[in-house]
Design a protein around this motif. Structure first.
Motif, PDB file in Angstrom:
ATOM      1  N   ASP A   1      20.629   8.043 -82.326  1.00 18.21           N
ATOM      2  CA  ASP A   1      19.422   8.810 -83.008  1.00 18.21           C
ATOM      3  C   ASP A   1      18.984   8.633 -81.052  1.00 18.21           C
ATOM      4  OD1 ASP A   1      16.694   9.957 -83.630  1.00 18.21           O
ATOM      5  OD2 ASP A   1      15.727   7.658 -83.817  1.00 18.21           O
TER       6      ASP A   1
ATOM      7  N   ARG B   1      16.752  12.465 -79.632  1.00 19.61           N
ATOM      8  CA  ARG B   1      15.778  12.743 -80.021  1.00 19.61           C
ATOM      9  C   ARG B   1      14.217  13.745 -79.422  1.00 19.61           C
ATOM     10  NH1 ARG B   1      11.778  10.750 -83.303  1.00 19.61           N
ATOM     11  NH2 ARG B   1      13.201   8.489 -83.174  1.00 19.61           N
TER      12      ARG B   1
ATOM     13  N   GLY C   1      16.901  17.274 -82.923  1.00 19.09           N
ATOM     14  CA  GLY C   1      17.038  16.296 -83.082  1.00 19.09           C
ATOM     15  C   GLY C   1      16.539  16.222 -84.912  1.00 19.09           C
ATOM     16  N   MET C   2      15.833  17.031 -85.094  1.00 17.52           N
ATOM     17  CA  MET C   2      15.168  16.360 -86.474  1.00 17.52           C
ATOM     18  C   MET C   2      16.033  17.435 -87.247  1.00 17.52           C
ATOM     19  SD  MET C   2      11.528  16.860 -87.826  1.00 17.52           S
ATOM     20  CE  MET C   2      11.139  18.407 -87.915  1.00 17.52           C
TER      21      MET C   2
ATOM     22  N   MET D   1      19.566  13.125 -88.846  1.00 20.38           N
ATOM     23  CA  MET D   1      18.168  12.404 -87.571  1.00 20.38           C
ATOM     24  C   MET D   1      18.919  10.937 -88.681  1.00 20.38           C
ATOM     25  SD  MET D   1      14.433  13.024 -87.368  1.00 20.38           S
ATOM     26  CE  MET D   1      14.502  12.630 -89.001  1.00 20.38           C
TER      27      MET D   1
END
Length: 348
Positions: free
Chosen positions: A242, A244, A257-258, A262
């Motif tokens: 993950d 972001r 990163g969405m 994700m």
């Protein structure tokens, strides 16, 4: 313009990935590899695609530099970075070195001085600068589309921790993982981090704590205009890899990163986003960014400078990581010192 002859030192996990990207990059005619492990370098060379650039193996770094390479990519262990950067600079060839410049800032400063004194062309591999999402975030912020920032949140979480033996020599979670977030904070906002307050925890493998690190951490960073940024990291994100970045501005909010990969799911009824499988590792998450980074280095060797990270900026990010690590140990906020004036890293 003739195809380039590039050299690569170090063919571990990242080095092998760089090698595959280099031979597939237009404008590269030959890649020569060197590594301290002769069997490993031969195995990596043999596994490279046969329809890309030609591949050769050098006996050692000296032989590699003498082979007439046009540029040098350094993916060896961190302790070897200063010597290899100097070797490329002395040979008069551009160098792309994996982060960091050296194991610590004190060892990095003489390298910066050497590069500056010799007029060397050196860049450091902070691959997020070449990721489409991060690049769009910088473009949108620079264009004023987000207004002024009231909060920034950055996340870097691995699905599983690396070997404890690696963690014991990594310098700590902030230096190993969050330094990428500290770099993009400076790069995107154009501001300096002036203070860090950090906390950490160990709820996973107790061996991580026994070698002096934490498996999860949070740093509250104060930028020089007063903006607050929260940087979090973990080695135990079971949902997947993950990474972001959330920029909350007076006019709008943007999240890097969405996407469908994700590593999170919605708790809201009927919401299926994200539907895709999450990334397992950083190599998958940033595969395109690593390819773009190599392409940018090819441009640099050909005389076209782009967004590759200058070593001064890499060391500036390491200064933030050092302050975060110190705050983690002491439990108090730590001021981030600037680089010495002659080496000051302009945020860009």
């Amino acid at each position: 313009m003739p195809d380039l002859h590039l050299g690569l030192v170090g063919v571990g996990r990242i080095g092998a990935m760089h090698a595959a990207n280099i031979v597939a990059t237009p404008g590269v005619g030959t890649l020569t590899l060197a590594d301290a492990d002769p069997a490993r370098v031969r195995a990596v060379a043999a596994a490279l695609p046969g329809d890309g650039a030609g591949v050769a193996v050098a006996d050692d770094v000296d032989a590699l530099v003498r082979s007439g390479i046009d540029g040098l990519v350094v993916a060896a262990g961190t302790a070897a970075h200063p010597e290899l950067i100097r070797a490329g600079v002395e040979a008069g060839i551009p160098v792309l070195c994996e982060k960091p410049v050296a194991p610590d800032v004190a060892l990095s400063l003489p390298v910066l001085e050497h590069v500056a004194a010799r007029g060397g062309v050196v860049r450091i591999g902070h691959q997020r600068r070449h990721d489409p999402g991060y690049r769009e975030a910088k473009r949108a912020f620079d264009a004023g589309e987000l207004g002024w920032l009231h909060a920034v949140r950055a996340v870097t979480c691995d699905a599983t921790p690396p070997a404890v033996e690696f963690i014991a020599t990594s310098g700590g979670l902030f230096r190993d993982c969050s330094v990428h977030d500290f770099d993009v904070l400076r790069w995107i906002t154009g501001r300096e981090v002036v203070q860090v307050y950090a906390r950490g925890s160990n709820n996973g493998d107790p061996e991580i704590g026994r070698v002096g690190d934490v498996d999860s951490a949070l740093a509250v960073c104060t930028l020089d205009d007063g903006t607050l940024a929260v940087v979090t990291a973990s080695r135990y994100n079971g949902a997947g890899h993950d990474v972001r970045l959330e920029l909350q501005g007076s006019r709008g909010t943007l999240v890097v990163g969405m996407d469908e990969a994700m590593a999170a799911r919605s708790a809201e009824p009927g919401v299926a986003f994200p539907a895709g499988p999450p990334h397992a590792t950083f190599a998958e998450r940033f595969a395109g960014a690593y390819r773009a980074e190599v392409a940018a280095f090819v441009d640099l060797v050909n005389g076209v400078d782009g967004d590759l990270c200058h070593p001064r900026d890499a060391v500036a990010a390491s200064l933030v990581a050092d302050a975060a690590q110190e705050s983690l140990v002491t439990g108090v906020p730590v001021a981030v010192p600037p680089l010495p004036a002659p080496l000051a890293a302009p945020v860009a």
